[in-house]
Design a protein around this motif. Sequence first.
Motif, PDB file in Angstrom:
ATOM      1  N   HIS A 288       0.833  -1.201   0.000  1.00  8.58           N
ATOM      2  CA  HIS A 288       0.000   0.000   0.000  1.00  8.58           C
ATOM      3  C   HIS A 288       0.869   1.253   0.000  1.00  8.58           C
ATOM      4  O   HIS A 288       0.416   2.338   0.295  1.00  8.58           O
ATOM      5  CB  HIS A 288      -0.925  -0.003   1.215  1.00  8.58           C
ATOM      6  CG  HIS A 288      -1.809  -1.216   1.260  1.00  8.58           C
ATOM      7  ND1 HIS A 288      -2.886  -1.378   0.433  1.00  8.58           N
ATOM      8  CD2 HIS A 288      -1.732  -2.351   2.007  1.00  8.58           C
ATOM      9  CE1 HIS A 288      -3.473  -2.547   0.678  1.00  8.58           C
ATOM     10  NE2 HIS A 288      -2.787  -3.145   1.618  1.00  8.58           N
ATOM     11  N   SER A 289       2.169   1.092  -0.344  1.00  8.23           N
ATOM     12  CA  SER A 289       3.081   2.227  -0.323  1.00  8.23           C
ATOM     13  C   SER A 289       2.978   3.072  -1.583  1.00  8.23           C
ATOM     14  O   SER A 289       3.514   4.157  -1.639  1.00  8.23           O
ATOM     15  CB  SER A 289       4.523   1.731  -0.162  1.00  8.23           C
ATOM     16  OG  SER A 289       4.867   0.861  -1.230  1.00  8.23           O
ATOM     17  N   GLY A 290       2.331   2.577  -2.638  1.00  5.50           N
ATOM     18  CA  GLY A 290       2.215   3.323  -3.879  1.00  5.50           C
ATOM     19  C   GLY A 290       0.887   3.025  -4.546  1.00  5.50           C
ATOM     20  O   GLY A 290       0.188   2.093  -4.176  1.00  5.50           O
ATOM     21  N   PRO A 291       0.516   3.819  -5.542  1.00  7.22           N
ATOM     22  CA  PRO A 291      -0.776   3.626  -6.207  1.00  7.22           C
ATOM     23  C   PRO A 291      -0.785   2.353  -7.045  1.00  7.22           C
ATOM     24  O   PRO A 291       0.194   2.009  -7.693  1.00  7.22           O
ATOM     25  CB  PRO A 291      -0.890   4.871  -7.093  1.00  7.22           C
ATOM     26  CG  PRO A 291       0.528   5.273  -7.357  1.00  7.22           C
ATOM     27  CD  PRO A 291       1.287   4.927  -6.111  1.00  7.22           C
TER      28      PRO A 291
ATOM     29  N   VAL B 185      -4.440 -18.106  -3.823  1.00  7.06           N
ATOM     30  CA  VAL B 185      -4.257 -16.999  -2.883  1.00  7.06           C
ATOM     31  C   VAL B 185      -4.815 -15.729  -3.511  1.00  7.06           C
ATOM     32  O   VAL B 185      -4.470 -15.381  -4.646  1.00  7.06           O
ATOM     33  CB  VAL B 185      -2.770 -16.798  -2.527  1.00  7.06           C
ATOM     34  CG1 VAL B 185      -2.624 -15.654  -1.516  1.00  7.06           C
ATOM     35  CG2 VAL B 185      -2.170 -18.082  -1.974  1.00  7.06           C
ATOM     36  N   ILE B 186      -5.676 -15.037  -2.765  1.00  2.78           N
ATOM     37  CA  ILE B 186      -6.266 -13.783  -3.214  1.00  2.78           C
ATOM     38  C   ILE B 186      -5.869 -12.677  -2.248  1.00  2.78           C
ATOM     39  O   ILE B 186      -6.070 -12.797  -1.033  1.00  2.78           O
ATOM     40  CB  ILE B 186      -7.804 -13.876  -3.272  1.00  2.78           C
ATOM     41  CG1 ILE B 186      -8.237 -14.986  -4.229  1.00  2.78           C
ATOM     42  CG2 ILE B 186      -8.411 -12.543  -3.692  1.00  2.78           C
ATOM     43  CD1 ILE B 186      -9.725 -15.256  -4.186  1.00  2.78           C
ATOM     44  N   HIS B 187      -5.280 -11.608  -2.784  1.00  6.95           N
ATOM     45  CA  HIS B 187      -4.964 -10.418  -1.994  1.00  6.95           C
ATOM     46  C   HIS B 187      -5.964  -9.331  -2.374  1.00  6.95           C
ATOM     47  O   HIS B 187      -5.969  -8.842  -3.513  1.00  6.95           O
ATOM     48  CB  HIS B 187      -3.538  -9.936  -2.281  1.00  6.95           C
ATOM     49  CG  HIS B 187      -2.470 -10.919  -1.924  1.00  6.95           C
ATOM     50  ND1 HIS B 187      -2.068 -11.155  -0.629  1.00  6.95           N
ATOM     51  CD2 HIS B 187      -1.728 -11.749  -2.702  1.00  6.95           C
ATOM     52  CE1 HIS B 187      -1.112 -12.066  -0.619  1.00  6.95           C
ATOM     53  NE2 HIS B 187      -0.891 -12.450  -1.865  1.00  6.95           N
ATOM     54  N   THR B 188      -6.813  -8.951  -1.445  1.00  2.00           N
ATOM     55  CA  THR B 188      -7.822  -7.937  -1.752  1.00  2.00           C
ATOM     56  C   THR B 188      -7.234  -6.545  -1.597  1.00  2.00           C
ATOM     57  O   THR B 188      -6.211  -6.336  -0.932  1.00  2.00           O
ATOM     58  CB  THR B 188      -9.040  -8.073  -0.821  1.00  2.00           C
ATOM     59  OG1 THR B 188      -8.658  -7.692   0.506  1.00  2.00           O
ATOM     60  CG2 THR B 188      -9.569  -9.496  -0.822  1.00  2.00           C
ATOM     61  N   ALA B 189      -7.893  -5.575  -2.233  1.00  2.00           N
ATOM     62  CA  ALA B 189      -7.432  -4.191  -2.153  1.00  2.00           C
ATOM     63  C   ALA B 189      -7.547  -3.638  -0.744  1.00  2.00           C
ATOM     64  O   ALA B 189      -6.885  -2.654  -0.397  1.00  2.00           O
ATOM     65  CB  ALA B 189      -8.222  -3.326  -3.131  1.00  2.00           C
ATOM     66  N   SER B 190      -8.368  -4.259   0.086  1.00  2.00           N
ATOM     67  CA  SER B 190      -8.531  -3.788   1.465  1.00  2.00           C
ATOM     68  C   SER B 190      -7.479  -4.366   2.405  1.00  2.00           C
ATOM     69  O   SER B 190      -7.495  -4.083   3.600  1.00  2.00           O
ATOM     70  CB  SER B 190      -9.922  -4.162   1.984  1.00  2.00           C
ATOM     71  OG  SER B 190     -10.104  -5.573   1.981  1.00  2.00           O
ATOM     72  N   GLY B 191      -6.556  -5.187   1.867  1.00  2.94           N
ATOM     73  CA  GLY B 191      -5.468  -5.717   2.677  1.00  2.94           C
ATOM     74  C   GLY B 191      -5.689  -7.116   3.211  1.00  2.94           C
ATOM     75  O   GLY B 191      -4.848  -7.636   3.946  1.00  2.94           O
TER      76      GLY B 191
END
Length: 277
Positions: free
Chosen positions: A180-183, A222-228
């Motif tokens: 989440h350090s960059g867009p 494995v799923i990484h969601t935008a909410s972390g």
Amino acid sequence: MSAAEPPGDGDHQLLVLIDPLARRYDGESVRIAKDVLSAGAHTKICLADSPDEFARALSRRGSRRPVVVGDDHALLRAVSQLHRERELADSALSLIPVGAAHTLELAHALGVPRGAVAAARTALDGAARRLDLLVDDSDGVVLGELSIPAARPAPGPPHTVWDTCRTLVASLVRPAPPSHSGPVRAHRLRVEADGVLLNDLDRPVEGVSVAAQGDGGLADVVIHTASGETHTVEAKAVTVSGPDFRYRADIQVAGPVRTRTWTVRAGAWGLVLPVGA
């Protein structure tokens, strides 16, 4: 393409397929591998000058066991062709890894020894291990892992078409872990595993990865969601759908597609590895 068949002392019948990139990258390692293999087996050496020649030699191998001298691209090319010919079940491949370090990550992850001598001896004296394969609905294969990373836009305008393409390819070939350090431009993807909905279009994801476990008949999803959040499941089949997306399968970038299903084929292909590996 040139071919030679020097006499060998063993009972092995080998077809040694030497990728042209391997000859250019490290001719000495290729020579060493040829010497070790020829000393221990009846070998037919094929110096393929193009992918077409590589494919023709593999198709005409007869009863000879194929040994590929090259990198991950060469291994994937051989497995893909045998899969298309529906001959993977009756074949066991060996690999002599020759190439730059970043082009051999898959080979070493699969257990192929490092170095021409150790790999050639394994080709002669190793044991075939049956490994799982991911096969998609367009008949493509994945030996290791596939991933759908979030795209990271290039920093600051103006952007040329070439800059945009380079940024996209970089994110696919060497995807960074979710951060989440960059867009990032998260994907809106629907992900189903064995018919069970894991993620829908209303929950953006930063990345999805699928990898066969090796020889267990299942894949890790494995799923990484935008909410972390991170969600992990095991499944035999995975379907991803949504707006056009690209994905990285082993070392190749594919797409864009709107839907793709990958299914685990248990023990679908054989790789000769050190005994006990």
